[in-house]
Structures are given as C-alpha cells and as structure tokens.
Design an enzyme around this catalytic site. Structure first.
Site, PDB file in Angstrom:
ATOM      1  N   GLN A  71       0.562  -4.693  -1.055  1.00 53.96           N
ATOM      2  CA  GLN A  71       1.127  -4.493  -2.394  1.00 53.96           C
ATOM      3  C   GLN A  71       2.625  -4.807  -2.434  1.00 53.96           C
ATOM      4  O   GLN A  71       3.299  -4.813  -1.404  1.00 53.96           O
ATOM      5  CB  GLN A  71       0.903  -3.054  -2.841  1.00 53.96           C
ATOM      6  N   HIS A  72       3.098  -5.048  -3.642  1.00 55.21           N
ATOM      7  CA  HIS A  72       4.519  -5.080  -4.002  1.00 55.21           C
ATOM      8  C   HIS A  72       5.292  -6.333  -3.597  1.00 55.21           C
ATOM      9  O   HIS A  72       6.388  -6.558  -4.107  1.00 55.21           O
ATOM     10  CB  HIS A  72       5.280  -3.875  -3.420  1.00 55.21           C
ATOM     11  N   ASP A 226      -4.220  -3.868  -1.370  1.00 56.09           N
ATOM     12  CA  ASP A 226      -4.919  -3.399  -0.172  1.00 56.09           C
ATOM     13  C   ASP A 226      -5.448  -1.969  -0.310  1.00 56.09           C
ATOM     14  O   ASP A 226      -6.571  -1.676   0.129  1.00 56.09           O
ATOM     15  CB  ASP A 226      -4.042  -3.545   1.073  1.00 56.09           C
TER      16      ASP A 226
END
Length: 466
Positions: A71-72, A226
C-alpha cells in the site's frame, strides 16, 4: 478446471501463485526478489513480476490474473507513461513534516478522519505528494498521473500505455489520503491541497470488476492492497481480527461500517469485498526479530529456541522496537530502546524473548485501538512470515491476552489476489468459497505486568530530530 493467478508484489519480493479457480487448490508458484530501500524504480517490480511468473510456469494457461501490492507507494507517471522518479514506499518517512503540515492545514486530525477515515502520517501517499511538490517541483510538474504499486503492475500487464486505462480498487485507494471509503469517491480537493493541482487518477473498480485483459486473453482483476488481499486470502469475516507480521505489522478487521478515528491510530480503509477494513499498522515487525537474531549471530530457529528458553516477561527486560521510527504511534524519527537491563537478564535468551514480546506488545496496542473503535473480536488469526516462528506463535497469546488461530502456512496476499481473480472470472455476487486450510489454536496465560512495563518504556521514547 480453469486456473487463476494471484500476485503479491510486496516490499521485499514478488510472489505468484496459480490455483484452481473452483477449489482454490495450489497448482504451482514462483518468487523473485525486490531491491532494498525505501524508494524503488517501479521497473524493478515489473522485472520481478515477469521473473516470478516465469518461475511459476507462466500464465498462458491461466484464465484470470489479479495483483495485490504494498500500500501507499507513490508512483508518478509522465504524459508518455514513463516513470518520473523512483517510487517512495510506505516505509519512507521523509514526508513526516509534510504530514504534520497537511493535518494542520485541513483543521486537525478530526477533520481528516471525518473526510477520509485516515489521519495522514508519513506512510500515506498524499504526504509524499506534498513532499514531492516542495522538494522536487520539476518532478511534480512532470507528473501527469499518480497511481499505486498494484495499479502500476495491473496497467503494465494490460499493455496499454494510455494513462486513461489506469485502474485501482476501493481497498488500495483508501490508503492514498485522497479517497473517502464511506462515500466511495476521490477527494480531489485534498490532492490539490497536497500538490497544488490534481493529476490523473486511476478509475476505481468494484471488487469483482475486470480491468481488461492480458495480451494472452486472460481476464485482469481489479487488484487491491496487500492487507485487503490477505483478508480475502485467509477468509476473514466480520468478527475476525487478523494480526499479520511481515515487513510491517498490521492488525485489521473486516467490518460492515466505515470507521473514523480522530486519534489517527486506526486507519479507516475499505476492504476488497465491498466492506471495510479498519487497520492499525506498525513499521516494526518481522525485521525486529531479524535484526536481533543478526546481532546475536544466530539463525531464526536458534533465535526462537532462545526466546522460548527465557521466562515470560524476560525477567523485566523490555524492548521498545522502534528500529525504523514508528507509524503507530506516529514517531517517524524515534529509535529503539532496551529497558530494565540487569546482570540477571543480560543473556541472549532474555534479549530474544524481549524482542519477540516487544514486537507483539506493539501489535497488542494495535488490537486495543481496534477494540476502542468498536471492532468485534471473536477470533484472532495470526499470519505473515514471522507468524511461522514457533516462538511468535507460543508468545502471542501471552501478550495479546487471547488465544490465537494459526492458519496453515501460505502466501495469503497472493492467495487473496488469486481468489479475487477467480471472482472476476465467475462474475458472482460473492467471492468463491474456496476450501481454506485448517487452523491451529494456541493458548497461553497473559504474562503479568508485561503490557504495563512495555507501556512505561514506550512512554519514555520521543521523536529524535534527524
């Protein structure tokens, strides 16, 4: 029976599993490594994905593929589809000052929690875009589109260089800092606040929507983050809390309603099924154990034996495991600390036990934060690479204060992506009911005084300016 493939493009590696679409039975798999660092050229992920696919026997015979990713991560693309600069990953903390500024500019943590269910910290994409605008304005100006790691790989798999074909899903989008899970819409005003303008963003697909096809004709699923894929892979339902111990530590639950924590401890994400995924993330998880084992010059099996040889509570030795700063609590420049060291506990076994307990105390704090937000806890599922450690399994219930259920070892993020691919293939209202593996229950009595000693030691840790 048709086959489906799931991809886990994580911080450290890419894993591909090929499974039977109807039963979920594993057919084959492959892996490839990612480079170290907190910023990575996305081309390295693409190379690793192709290697992992090859090592998994290819996907020419696969009917559907879906990608789950870390992520991110901030992926900036130019008008021609080229990458503007290496992607800043979730664990890159250079945007911590930008996070503080953005929180203040909107009116404080509660304003952000109200807007998107997330109070930005350095991990969150929107803070990295503010950092980019301030520190690399030329790169920011050349950024025509912004996407996430899983979006980028899905786009590359499709093979169409048009930026308009970028897609994401509500789960991964909910970690950007400019998407509101409660309303299912982007917040371009927050992106403009961060960057000064609004570049093109991926189209947000529904859980079972398709993102096009591979050149081979295989369906592309929407993909997801994820953690969302791990929940799908382990079959989590409302009432389940998943404690995932990988590069990061995450504690999350499947919920029917969105959450908004003005304290910023719980991130109010969406999941990969149409529900929500309140989540707490710590930066320091499995690598705390790696680092401690490395300092002691022992392998992981020996480390686990040492940890179990020491008494519960390690005779008062406490490790605050902020080896890479920390995300929850938000202490991006903090360092780790060892407290209560005496002659009697100055042994490798005590140090190993303190490392396991310290890491798990951080996750126990995360579980408490979810409960404070009204999350129902009926089962605690322990997953992730470090969850395979017998020491982690045996110590976890003594720290968490609850029995834990340990699923059979598996690649739950990749498995969740494969289950999503099967869902896109069959087009039903719900994901396929795969026959998931068994669960081993581990019980243990809570260790008296451990959480209190950890809280006291944690309270002495401060951010340390770089």
């Amino acid at each position: 029976m048709p086959l489906v493939a799931g991809v886990d493009s994580s911080t450290q590696s890419c894993k591909v599993v090929v499974r039977d679409a109807e039963s979920g039975a594993l057919v084959r798999s492959g892996t490839a490594s990612h480079p170290d660092g907190t910023e990575v050229d996305p081309a390295a992920w693409w190379t690793a994905l192709r290697q992992a696919i090859e090592r998994a026997g290819g996907v020419d015979d696969v009917a559907a593929v879906s990608v789950a990713g870390q992520q991110h991560g901030m992926v900036c693309l130019a008008e021609d589809g080229s990458v503007v600069r290496p992607a800043l990953l979730w664990n890159d903390t250079r945007s911590a000052p930008a996070a503080e500024a953005l929180v203040a500019e909107l009116g404080g943590p509660a304003a952000w929690a109200d807007a998107i269910g997330v109070v930005p910290v350095a991990s969150v994409t929107v803070t990295k875009l503010r950092w980019l605008a301030e520190h690399e304005p030329d790169a920011a100006a050349r950024t025509a589109a912004v996407c996430l790691p899983h979006d980028y790989l899905t786009w590359r798999l499709r093979g169409d260089p048009d930026l308009a074909t970028l897609v994401t899903d509500r789960g991964d989008a909910s970690g950007t800092g400019y998407y509101a899970p409660a309303t299912g819409t982007y917040r371009p005003d927050l992106l403009e606040l961060a960057m000064g303008r609004v570049p093109e963003l991926p189209t947000v697909l529904g859980p079972s929507d398709t993102a096009g096809r591979l050149p081979s004709g295989a369906i592309l699923g929407a993909g997801t983050g994820d953690n969302m894929a791990a929940a799908l892979g382990v079959g989590a339902e409302p009432g389940d809390v998943v404690v995932s111990i990988g590069t990061s530590g995450t504690v999350f639950a499947v919920a029917d309603k969105p959450s908004a924590d003005p304290a910023g401890l719980v991130a109010g994400f969406a999941d990969a099924t149409g529900r929500f995924l309140p989540l707490v993330c710590t930066l320091n998880a499995a690598r705390v154990l790696d680092a401690t084992a490395r300092m002691m010059s022992v392998d992981h099996d020996t480390f686990a034996d040492l940890a179990l040889a020491a008494p519960p509570g390690a005779d008062g030795l406490v490790l605050v495991p902020y080896l890479e700063g920390e995300r929850t609590p938000n202490l991006p420049t903090a360092t780790g600390a060892l407290h209560g060291l005496r002659l009697a506990n100055a042994t490798p076994a005590h140090q190993a036990r303190a490392a396991v307990e310290g890491m798990l105390c951080g996750l126990a704090d995360a579980l408490d934060a979810l409960v404070a937000q009204g999350v129902r806890v009926e089962r605690v599922l322990l997953v992730g690479g470090a969850a395979r450690s017998v020491a982690v399994q045996q110590v976890a219930p003594t720290v968490l204060g609850r029995p834990v259920l340990v699923p059979e070892p598996g690649e739950y993020v990749a498995d969740g992506a494969a289950r999503q691919a099967a869902w896109a293939l069959i087009g039903t209202d719900h994901p396929p009911a795969w026959r998931l593996g068994g669960l081993e229950r581990v019980d243990g009595e809570p260790t008296p005084g451990l959480r209190e000693r950890y809280a006291e030691a944690r309270g002495r840790v401060l951010d340390r300016p770089a």
